[in-house]
Write an enzyme that holds these catalytic residues in place. Structure first.
Site, PDB file in Angstrom:
ATOM      1  N   GLU A 154       6.952   2.246  -6.970  1.00 53.95           N
ATOM      2  CA  GLU A 154       6.663   2.271  -5.535  1.00 53.95           C
ATOM      3  C   GLU A 154       7.956   2.281  -4.723  1.00 53.95           C
ATOM      4  O   GLU A 154       8.688   1.289  -4.725  1.00 53.95           O
ATOM      5  CB  GLU A 154       5.847   1.011  -5.180  1.00 53.95           C
ATOM      6  CG  GLU A 154       5.502   0.893  -3.713  1.00 53.95           C
ATOM      7  CD  GLU A 154       4.712  -0.382  -3.391  1.00 53.95           C
ATOM      8  OE1 GLU A 154       4.862  -1.378  -4.128  1.00 53.95           O
ATOM      9  OE2 GLU A 154       3.969  -0.371  -2.403  1.00 53.95           O
ATOM     10  N   GLU A 160      13.392  -4.138   2.719  1.00 53.11           N
ATOM     11  CA  GLU A 160      12.922  -4.989   1.618  1.00 53.11           C
ATOM     12  C   GLU A 160      13.766  -4.850   0.356  1.00 53.11           C
ATOM     13  O   GLU A 160      13.833  -5.756  -0.452  1.00 53.11           O
ATOM     14  CB  GLU A 160      11.454  -4.682   1.309  1.00 53.11           C
ATOM     15  CG  GLU A 160      10.570  -5.108   2.468  1.00 53.11           C
ATOM     16  CD  GLU A 160       9.094  -4.889   2.215  1.00 53.11           C
ATOM     17  OE1 GLU A 160       8.620  -5.171   1.106  1.00 53.11           O
ATOM     18  OE2 GLU A 160       8.415  -4.430   3.145  1.00 53.11           O
ATOM     19  N   ASP A 185       2.803   4.112  -0.805  1.00 54.85           N
ATOM     20  CA  ASP A 185       2.423   3.090   0.182  1.00 54.85           C
ATOM     21  C   ASP A 185       2.664   3.690   1.566  1.00 54.85           C
ATOM     22  O   ASP A 185       3.796   4.033   1.920  1.00 54.85           O
ATOM     23  CB  ASP A 185       3.279   1.839  -0.058  1.00 54.85           C
ATOM     24  CG  ASP A 185       2.926   0.677   0.866  1.00 54.85           C
ATOM     25  OD1 ASP A 185       2.722   0.913   2.071  1.00 54.85           O
ATOM     26  OD2 ASP A 185       2.886  -0.476   0.388  1.00 54.85           O
ATOM     27  N   HIS A 188       5.576   2.067   3.744  1.00 53.77           N
ATOM     28  CA  HIS A 188       6.957   2.366   3.327  1.00 53.77           C
ATOM     29  C   HIS A 188       7.298   3.841   3.562  1.00 53.77           C
ATOM     30  O   HIS A 188       8.402   4.170   4.005  1.00 53.77           O
ATOM     31  CB  HIS A 188       7.161   2.022   1.848  1.00 53.77           C
ATOM     32  CG  HIS A 188       6.958   0.575   1.544  1.00 53.77           C
ATOM     33  ND1 HIS A 188       7.698  -0.421   2.123  1.00 53.77           N
ATOM     34  CD2 HIS A 188       6.081  -0.057   0.730  1.00 53.77           C
ATOM     35  CE1 HIS A 188       7.297  -1.603   1.672  1.00 53.77           C
ATOM     36  NE2 HIS A 188       6.309  -1.411   0.821  1.00 53.77           N
ATOM     37  N   HIS A 211      -1.212   2.465  -1.625  1.00 58.90           N
ATOM     38  CA  HIS A 211      -1.355   1.265  -0.793  1.00 58.90           C
ATOM     39  C   HIS A 211      -1.546   1.700   0.646  1.00 58.90           C
ATOM     40  O   HIS A 211      -0.864   2.621   1.119  1.00 58.90           O
ATOM     41  CB  HIS A 211      -0.106   0.368  -0.881  1.00 58.90           C
ATOM     42  CG  HIS A 211      -0.059  -0.478  -2.112  1.00 58.90           C
ATOM     43  ND1 HIS A 211       1.080  -1.142  -2.519  1.00 58.90           N
ATOM     44  CD2 HIS A 211      -1.027  -0.787  -3.028  1.00 58.90           C
ATOM     45  CE1 HIS A 211       0.811  -1.819  -3.628  1.00 58.90           C
ATOM     46  NE2 HIS A 211      -0.455  -1.606  -3.962  1.00 58.90           N
ATOM     47  N   ARG A 217       2.004  -2.450   9.856  1.00 55.25           N
ATOM     48  CA  ARG A 217       1.550  -3.179   8.664  1.00 55.25           C
ATOM     49  C   ARG A 217       0.287  -4.015   8.905  1.00 55.25           C
ATOM     50  O   ARG A 217      -0.004  -4.949   8.164  1.00 55.25           O
ATOM     51  CB  ARG A 217       2.654  -4.020   8.032  1.00 55.25           C
ATOM     52  CG  ARG A 217       2.704  -3.688   6.546  1.00 55.25           C
ATOM     53  CD  ARG A 217       3.766  -4.332   5.756  1.00 55.25           C
ATOM     54  NE  ARG A 217       3.725  -3.753   4.398  1.00 55.25           N
ATOM     55  CZ  ARG A 217       4.465  -4.115   3.395  1.00 55.25           C
ATOM     56  NH1 ARG A 217       5.346  -5.071   3.532  1.00 55.25           N
ATOM     57  NH2 ARG A 217       4.353  -3.534   2.216  1.00 55.25           N
ATOM     58  N   GLU A 246      -3.176  -3.095   1.764  1.00 56.38           N
ATOM     59  CA  GLU A 246      -2.125  -4.110   1.585  1.00 56.38           C
ATOM     60  C   GLU A 246      -1.477  -4.291   2.963  1.00 56.38           C
ATOM     61  O   GLU A 246      -0.482  -3.653   3.292  1.00 56.38           O
ATOM     62  CB  GLU A 246      -1.094  -3.631   0.545  1.00 56.38           C
ATOM     63  CG  GLU A 246      -0.056  -4.688   0.211  1.00 56.38           C
ATOM     64  CD  GLU A 246       1.082  -4.137  -0.618  1.00 56.38           C
ATOM     65  OE1 GLU A 246       1.410  -4.721  -1.658  1.00 56.38           O
ATOM     66  OE2 GLU A 246       1.665  -3.104  -0.216  1.00 56.38           O
TER      67      GLU A 246
END
Ligand code: LER
Ligand code: MN
Length: 269
Positions: A154, A160, A185, A188, A211, A217, A246
């Site tokens: 991922e 992060e 995701d 991201h 995701h 988010r 998520e």
């Protein structure tokens, strides 16, 4: 073609990681099942300390399936990283991942996420860390091949980690290994790619899992992403698997699950 809805559940409430659902297992699974979810992704901090039979039974009793095993909590709780310059931490991470692969088979999904557990470079030597990560992935790829399982790499946004942030960096590794696929995701990819919708086209054949979170988010539907476009592109790419919510549970878990389901359900045909 059918994309099925899932959400990420954390097996421990004791972490500050705020995009996983926490709470009593039966209550959360019951809620998901009532809202039309078909799967649950389990984020498991320690694969050696988990009651597989209990989990398997609970998931089955609620008419759900395990969509994937995620592993970021092993890094957040124990600090084990697949790229670490400290041999012992790296070996622990590999040992954990082999066990994650084993239990993913017991739980019926055979999909294991490589997310935060790749580690971070920080101010250390990024080239050595990347080499370590690729070596760890190579070892785990052979193990996964023997178990007919898939590792899901991922790309994560730059705030992060500084190891594998974008699609080209991930695809370079994915193309070299038989049992490694991409975890796309939306959060991201929205931050790191020029255009998140076009990124789905480029990622298409390599996508092994998805995701879902909006641009802030929060639950899909509460930010700026165009969900009709995202799902259309995923379907057009031929993706045929689970997509896990998520996202941040604000104001609470129930609204996260409800809002996500009402945004996505009619699109996921
Ligand atoms: C972390 O930001 C994330 O997206 C997770 O899926 C990684 O474990
Ligand atoms: Mn993710």
């Amino acid at each position: 073609l059918h994309i099925r809805l899932s959400a990420v559940y954390s097996l421990t409430p004791k972490v500050s990681f705020d995009v996983v659902i926490k709470g009593p297992l039966d209550k959360v699974l019951g809620l998901m099942s009532n809202l039309g979810y078909e799967g649950v992704e389990l984020n498991i901090p320690n694969p050696f300390e988990v009651d597989i039979d209990h989990l398997r039974r609970a998931v089955k009793n609620h008419g759900l399936e395990v969509s994937a095993i995620s592993t970021g909590l092993s890094y957040l709780v124990y600090g084990y990283s697949l790229s670490s310059l400290e041999g012992e931490l790296r070996e622990k991470a590999i040992e954990f991942f082999k066990k994650y692969i084993d239990i993913s088979d017991d739980l019926g999904c055979r999909k294991v996420v490589i997310g935060l557990a790749r580690g971070r470079c920080g101010r250390t030597d990024c080239k050595s860390l990347r080499d370590n990560l690729v070596n760890s992935i190579s070892t785990l790829n052979s193990y996964a091949e023997g178990k007919d399982s898939t590792l899901l790499l991922e790309p994560l946004n730059r705030y992060e980690t500084d190891l594998i942030n974008n699609l080209p960096e991930a695809l370079e590794i994915i193309k070299a290994y038989s049992n490694v696929k991409l975890l796309f995701d939306t959060f991201h990819m929205m931050l790191e790619e020029r255009n998140v919708y076009d990124a789905i086209d480029r990622a298409g054949p390599y996508i092994g899992h998805v995701h879902l979170a909006d641009s802030n988010r929060l639950a899909p539907g509460l930010g700026m992403l165009d969900w009709e476009r995202i799902i259309y592109r995923l379907v057009r790419s031929g993706y045929n698997g689970f997509a896990s919510v998520e996202a941040r549970a604000e104001p609470d878990i129930e609204s996260l699950l409800k809002t996500s389901a009402s945004t996505l359900r009619s699109l996921l045909i």
